[in-house]
Design a protein around this motif. Structure first.
Motif, short mmCIF file in Angstrom:
data_model
loop_
_atom_site.label_atom_id
_atom_site.label_comp_id
_atom_site.label_asym_id
_atom_site.label_seq_id
_atom_site.Cartn_x
_atom_site.Cartn_y
_atom_site.Cartn_z
N ASN A 83 18.63 -1.15 43.40
CA ASN A 83 19.80 -0.67 42.66
C ASN A 83 20.80 0.00 43.61
N TYR A 84 20.28 0.78 44.51
CA TYR A 84 21.14 1.49 45.47
C TYR A 84 21.94 0.52 46.33
N THR A 85 21.29 -0.49 46.88
CA THR A 85 22.00 -1.45 47.73
C THR A 85 23.02 -2.24 46.92
N SER A 86 22.71 -2.57 45.68
CA SER A 86 23.66 -3.29 44.83
C SER A 86 24.89 -2.43 44.54
N ARG A 87 24.68 -1.15 44.21
CA ARG A 87 25.82 -0.25 43.96
C ARG A 87 26.68 -0.09 45.22
N THR A 88 26.03 -0.06 46.37
CA THR A 88 26.76 0.06 47.64
C THR A 88 27.64 -1.16 47.86
N ARG A 89 27.13 -2.34 47.58
CA ARG A 89 27.93 -3.55 47.73
C ARG A 89 29.08 -3.59 46.74
N ALA A 132 35.12 -3.01 46.00
CA ALA A 132 36.32 -2.28 45.55
C ALA A 132 37.13 -1.80 46.76
N ALA A 133 36.49 -1.32 47.79
CA ALA A 133 37.19 -0.83 48.97
C ALA A 133 37.85 -1.97 49.75
N GLU A 134 37.17 -3.10 49.86
CA GLU A 134 37.71 -4.23 50.61
C GLU A 134 38.94 -4.83 49.92
N LEU A 135 39.04 -4.69 48.62
CA LEU A 135 40.17 -5.27 47.90
C LEU A 135 41.39 -4.35 47.84
N CYS A 175 31.22 -3.74 36.44
CA CYS A 175 31.23 -2.42 35.78
C CYS A 175 29.89 -2.22 35.09
N ASP A 176 28.86 -2.01 35.89
CA ASP A 176 27.49 -1.85 35.43
C ASP A 176 26.97 -0.51 35.96
N VAL A 177 26.54 0.35 35.07
CA VAL A 177 26.12 1.70 35.46
C VAL A 177 24.95 1.66 36.45
N ASP A 178 24.02 0.75 36.28
CA ASP A 178 22.81 0.74 37.11
C ASP A 178 23.02 0.04 38.45
N ARG A 179 23.72 -1.10 38.45
CA ARG A 179 23.77 -1.90 39.68
C ARG A 179 25.18 -2.18 40.17
N GLY A 180 26.19 -1.61 39.53
CA GLY A 180 27.57 -1.84 39.95
C GLY A 180 28.34 -0.54 39.99
N LEU A 181 29.60 -0.63 39.57
CA LEU A 181 30.46 0.55 39.56
C LEU A 181 30.26 1.34 38.27
N LYS A 182 30.21 2.65 38.40
CA LYS A 182 30.06 3.52 37.23
C LYS A 182 31.41 3.73 36.58
N GLY A 210 34.84 5.11 35.74
CA GLY A 210 35.70 5.97 36.53
C GLY A 210 35.78 5.54 38.00
N GLN A 211 34.90 4.64 38.43
CA GLN A 211 34.92 4.16 39.81
C GLN A 211 35.60 2.80 39.85
N GLY A 212 36.45 2.60 40.83
CA GLY A 212 37.06 1.30 41.06
C GLY A 212 37.83 0.74 39.89
N GLY A 213 38.28 1.56 38.98
CA GLY A 213 39.07 1.09 37.84
C GLY A 213 38.23 0.74 36.61
N CYS A 214 36.94 0.92 36.68
CA CYS A 214 36.07 0.60 35.53
C CYS A 214 36.23 1.65 34.43
#
Length: 144
Positions: free
Chosen positions: A33-39, A44-47, A131-138, A140-144
């Motif tokens: 989960n951690y590595t997926s959230r990091t990616r 979001a940062a790369e875009l 926009c997935d709480v467990d494996r993506g952006l929470k 408020g993050q990245g526009g989600c």
């Protein structure tokens, strides 16, 4: 006189192995989960540079309809381990992230720009499976 042998019994060793197995069963999914959230946050940062190019295109042309990949200063999005692919059509950025679901399916995203009345800043709204709480952006993050 007999010598006393020292060491661990078989049952003690089995208990230690069982404890290590339980800890590993908890830690491995959490690490995934951690590595997926990091990616996902990396995507979001790369875009950010592409978002800036879309904002400049809108400012120069006066409309988002002219803001597409390969025109008006919007270059192709580089493929990385975080951003597998992305394109821009009418200012909207769509693509696939390197973040994955627990089943290994890559998360998708759509980043839509809006320019609220009487403001100078473009607002980006992100939708999709990223926009997935467990494996993506929470939220408020990245526009989600």
């Amino acid at each position: 006189m007999q010598k006393m042998q020292k060491g661990f019994t078989l049952i003690e060793l089995m208990i230690v192995v069982a404890i290590i197995g339980i800890l590993a069963a908890i830690a491995i999914p959490q690490y995934s989960n951690y590595t997926s959230r990091t990616r996902a946050s990396g995507t979001a940062a790369e875009l950010d540079s592409t978002k800036l190019a879309v904002a400049m295109c809108q400012a120069e042309t006066g409309a988002l309809t002219n803001c597409n990949t390969g025109s008006n200063g919007i270059g192709a999005v580089q493929t990385t381990k975080n951003t597998i692919g992305a394109s821009v059509a009418a200012g909207v950025i769509t693509g696939t992230s390197g973040a994955t679901t627990s089943g290994g399916v890559n998360l998708t995203f759509t980043m839509t720009p809006t320019l609220p009345a009487n403001t100078a800043n473009m607002v980006w709204t992100t939708t999709g499976t990223i926009c997935d709480v467990d494996r993506g952006l929470k939220p408020g993050q990245g526009g989600c």
